[in-house]
Structures are given as structure tokens and as C-alpha cells.
Motif scaffolding. Structure first.
Motif, PDB file in Angstrom:
ATOM      1  N   GLU A   1       0.832  -1.203   0.000  1.00 50.16           N
ATOM      2  CA  GLU A   1       0.000   0.000   0.000  1.00 50.16           C
ATOM      3  C   GLU A   1       0.871   1.261   0.000  1.00 50.16           C
ATOM      4  O   GLU A   1       0.568   2.230  -0.691  1.00 50.16           O
ATOM      5  CB  GLU A   1      -0.933  -0.004   1.209  1.00 50.16           C
ATOM      6  N   ASP A   2       1.949   1.237   0.777  1.00 52.58           N
ATOM      7  CA  ASP A   2       2.862   2.376   0.796  1.00 52.58           C
ATOM      8  C   ASP A   2       3.504   2.576  -0.581  1.00 52.58           C
ATOM      9  O   ASP A   2       3.660   3.707  -1.037  1.00 52.58           O
ATOM     10  CB  ASP A   2       3.952   2.182   1.851  1.00 52.58           C
ATOM     11  N   ALA A   3       3.875   1.478  -1.233  1.00 50.80           N
ATOM     12  CA  ALA A   3       4.466   1.577  -2.570  1.00 50.80           C
ATOM     13  C   ALA A   3       3.463   2.155  -3.558  1.00 50.80           C
ATOM     14  O   ALA A   3       3.816   2.988  -4.401  1.00 50.80           O
ATOM     15  CB  ALA A   3       4.952   0.209  -3.040  1.00 50.80           C
ATOM     16  N   ALA A   4       2.206   1.732  -3.458  1.00 52.02           N
ATOM     17  CA  ALA A   4       1.167   2.269  -4.345  1.00 52.02           C
ATOM     18  C   ALA A   4       0.998   3.767  -4.119  1.00 52.02           C
ATOM     19  O   ALA A   4       0.865   4.539  -5.077  1.00 52.02           O
ATOM     20  CB  ALA A   4      -0.149   1.532  -4.118  1.00 52.02           C
ATOM     21  N   ALA A   5       1.017   4.198  -2.857  1.00 49.82           N
ATOM     22  CA  ALA A   5       0.896   5.631  -2.554  1.00 49.82           C
ATOM     23  C   ALA A   5       2.099   6.387  -3.102  1.00 49.82           C
ATOM     24  O   ALA A   5       1.948   7.493  -3.641  1.00 49.82           O
ATOM     25  CB  ALA A   5       0.775   5.839  -1.041  1.00 49.82           C
ATOM     26  N   TYR A   6       3.266   5.813  -2.982  1.00 48.16           N
ATOM     27  CA  TYR A   6       4.484   6.462  -3.493  1.00 48.16           C
ATOM     28  C   TYR A   6       4.390   6.657  -5.007  1.00 48.16           C
ATOM     29  O   TYR A   6       4.620   7.746  -5.515  1.00 48.16           O
ATOM     30  CB  TYR A   6       5.700   5.614  -3.137  1.00 48.16           C
ATOM     31  N   VAL A   7       4.014   5.591  -5.715  1.00 45.98           N
ATOM     32  CA  VAL A   7       3.923   5.664  -7.170  1.00 45.98           C
ATOM     33  C   VAL A   7       2.806   6.635  -7.586  1.00 45.98           C
ATOM     34  O   VAL A   7       2.968   7.416  -8.521  1.00 45.98           O
ATOM     35  CB  VAL A   7       3.717   4.266  -7.785  1.00 45.98           C
ATOM     36  N   ALA A   8       1.694   6.620  -6.857  1.00 43.91           N
ATOM     37  CA  ALA A   8       0.573   7.504  -7.189  1.00 43.91           C
ATOM     38  C   ALA A   8       0.919   8.969  -6.997  1.00 43.91           C
ATOM     39  O   ALA A   8       0.287   9.841  -7.593  1.00 43.91           O
ATOM     40  CB  ALA A   8      -0.640   7.144  -6.337  1.00 43.91           C
ATOM     41  N   SER A   9       1.927   9.248  -6.187  1.00 41.25           N
ATOM     42  CA  SER A   9       2.270  10.639  -5.921  1.00 41.25           C
ATOM     43  C   SER A   9       3.095  11.274  -7.035  1.00 41.25           C
ATOM     44  O   SER A   9       3.341  12.473  -7.009  1.00 41.25           O
ATOM     45  CB  SER A   9       3.037  10.738  -4.592  1.00 41.25           C
ATOM     46  N   PHE A  10       3.477  10.487  -8.030  1.00 45.82           N
ATOM     47  CA  PHE A  10       4.263  11.031  -9.139  1.00 45.82           C
ATOM     48  C   PHE A  10       3.344  11.524 -10.247  1.00 45.82           C
ATOM     49  O   PHE A  10       2.231  11.030 -10.408  1.00 45.82           O
ATOM     50  CB  PHE A  10       5.222   9.972  -9.691  1.00 45.82           C
ATOM     51  N   PRO A  11       3.835  12.500 -11.044  1.00 44.88           N
ATOM     52  CA  PRO A  11       3.045  12.982 -12.186  1.00 44.88           C
ATOM     53  C   PRO A  11       2.803  11.866 -13.209  1.00 44.88           C
ATOM     54  O   PRO A  11       3.314  10.766 -13.066  1.00 44.88           O
ATOM     55  CB  PRO A  11       3.928  14.081 -12.786  1.00 44.88           C
ATOM     56  N   MET A  12       2.107  12.205 -14.208  1.00 42.07           N
ATOM     57  CA  MET A  12       1.729  11.239 -15.242  1.00 42.07           C
ATOM     58  C   MET A  12       2.952  10.540 -15.829  1.00 42.07           C
ATOM     59  O   MET A  12       4.008  11.152 -15.955  1.00 42.07           O
ATOM     60  CB  MET A  12       0.974  11.939 -16.372  1.00 42.07           C
ATOM     61  N   PRO A  13       2.780   9.281 -16.230  1.00 44.46           N
ATOM     62  CA  PRO A  13       3.889   8.586 -16.889  1.00 44.46           C
ATOM     63  C   PRO A  13       4.319   9.334 -18.143  1.00 44.46           C
ATOM     64  O   PRO A  13       3.534  10.031 -18.766  1.00 44.46           O
ATOM     65  CB  PRO A  13       3.285   7.225 -17.256  1.00 44.46           C
ATOM     66  N   GLY A  14       5.557   9.190 -18.495  1.00 44.47           N
ATOM     67  CA  GLY A  14       6.087   9.856 -19.669  1.00 44.47           C
ATOM     68  C   GLY A  14       6.906  11.087 -19.327  1.00 44.47           C
ATOM     69  O   GLY A  14       7.626  11.609 -20.158  1.00 44.47           O
TER      70      GLY A  14
END
Length: 163
Positions: free
Chosen positions: A79-92
Motif C-alpha cells: 500500500e505504501d508503494a502504491a501511494a508512493y507511485v501515485a504521488s508522481f506525475p503522469m507517466p512519460g
């Protein structure tokens, strides 16, 4: 729009607010010794692959998957990893590999000395239990580098995070 670090802090603050009153739990309190369970088939496959010349990175992958699957902190870490990844801007965007960044962050966040020692003991006991039937697999598991193992466990958890 919040910056990635601000978004992550917001998500973590919400999570902390859900914790019941009293002393905050540490990342260690939830842990117990790892039970890697029945790994006869992965060990058999590892033994055969090593006999055919596969490298030790296969042993690392087998150990990391076994530890990641059995880790008592797995769900919280995912869950922490998902939150970390979700906090980044759009892919690309030019950010590099966000999953690799998340794995590095997760390895640092969850890589307490006590937890790393439990992981090492679990893999060592797996190696100790295997020699009679799987001598190559046992030797490869016993020779694993602790830092590489811990990083691979974090990568396995990030790969299986909720999406």
C-alpha cells in the motif's frame, strides 16, 4: 496540484490519522519470524536451472519472491508503494523508473536492522533445510548478498502493489 512529495506526505498523514490513540506502532511491532512455507517445487526448479548453468540471480529471484510472499509487513508495504507511485506525475515525464524509485524508497523505509536479520534468518534456514535434495540451490541461497536480497524483496513487493 500538489508536488509528488507533498502528495505522498498527505497520503501518509491520512494513514497516520487512522491509527488508534496510544503510542504509535512501529514498523517492527507487527513483525514476527518469517515462515517461508513449502518451497520444494521452486527449490527443485532452481536446482535444475543451476545444474544447467543458470546464474545466481535466479536464486536471488526465488528467495525474494518467497520472502515477499511470506512477509508480515507485505500488505502495508504494498500500500505504501502504491501511494508512493501515485504521488508522481503522469507517466512519460522525465522521472526515470518510478517503480525502481519506489523499490529503493521501500527498501529504505522497511529495511530496519531487525527486519533484515529476520529475512536473512529465513533464507538461511531455507538453505539449511535444502542441502540433501538441492545442494546447488542451498549453496546459492546461502551465498546471497543481504543488500541485493533486500532490494529484490522490495522490487517484488512494488511489482505486486495494488494498482
Amino acid at each position: 496540484m500538489l508536488e509528488p512529495d507533498e502528495e505522498l506526505e498527505r497520503i501518509l498523514a491520512e494513514r497516520r490519522a487512522e491509527v488508534p490513540p496510544g503510542p504509535p506502532p512501529t514498523l517492527e511491532e507487527e513483525d514476527e519470524e518469517l515462515e517461508l512455507g513449502e518451497l520444494r517445487e521452486p527449490l527443485r526448479a532452481l536446482e535444475q536451472a543451476l545444474a544447467q548453468g543458470a546464474g545466481d540471480e535466479l536464486a536471488l529471484a526465488v528467495a525474494a519472491q518467497a520472502v515477499a510472499a511470506a512477509a508480515p509487513f507485505r500488505e502495508r508495504a504494498a500500500e505504501d508503494a502504491a501511494a508512493y507511485v501515485a504521488s508522481f506525475p503522469m507517466p512519460g515525464k522525465p522521472l526515470g523508473d518510478v517503480d525502481e524509485r519506489a523499490a529503493r524508497w521501500l527498501a529504505q523505509r522497511y529495511g530496519t536492522p531487525a527486519r533484515r536479520a529476520r529475512v536473512r534468518r529465513a533464507v538461511a534456514s531455507l538453505a539449511d533445510a535444502a542441502p540433501a535434495d538441492f545442494p546447488r540451490a542451498a549453496a546459492a541461497l546461502a551465498a546471497l548478498d543481504e543488500d541485493e536480497l533486500w532490494s529484490s524483496v522490495a522490487r517484488a513487493i512494488v511489482a505486486d502493489r495494488p494498482r
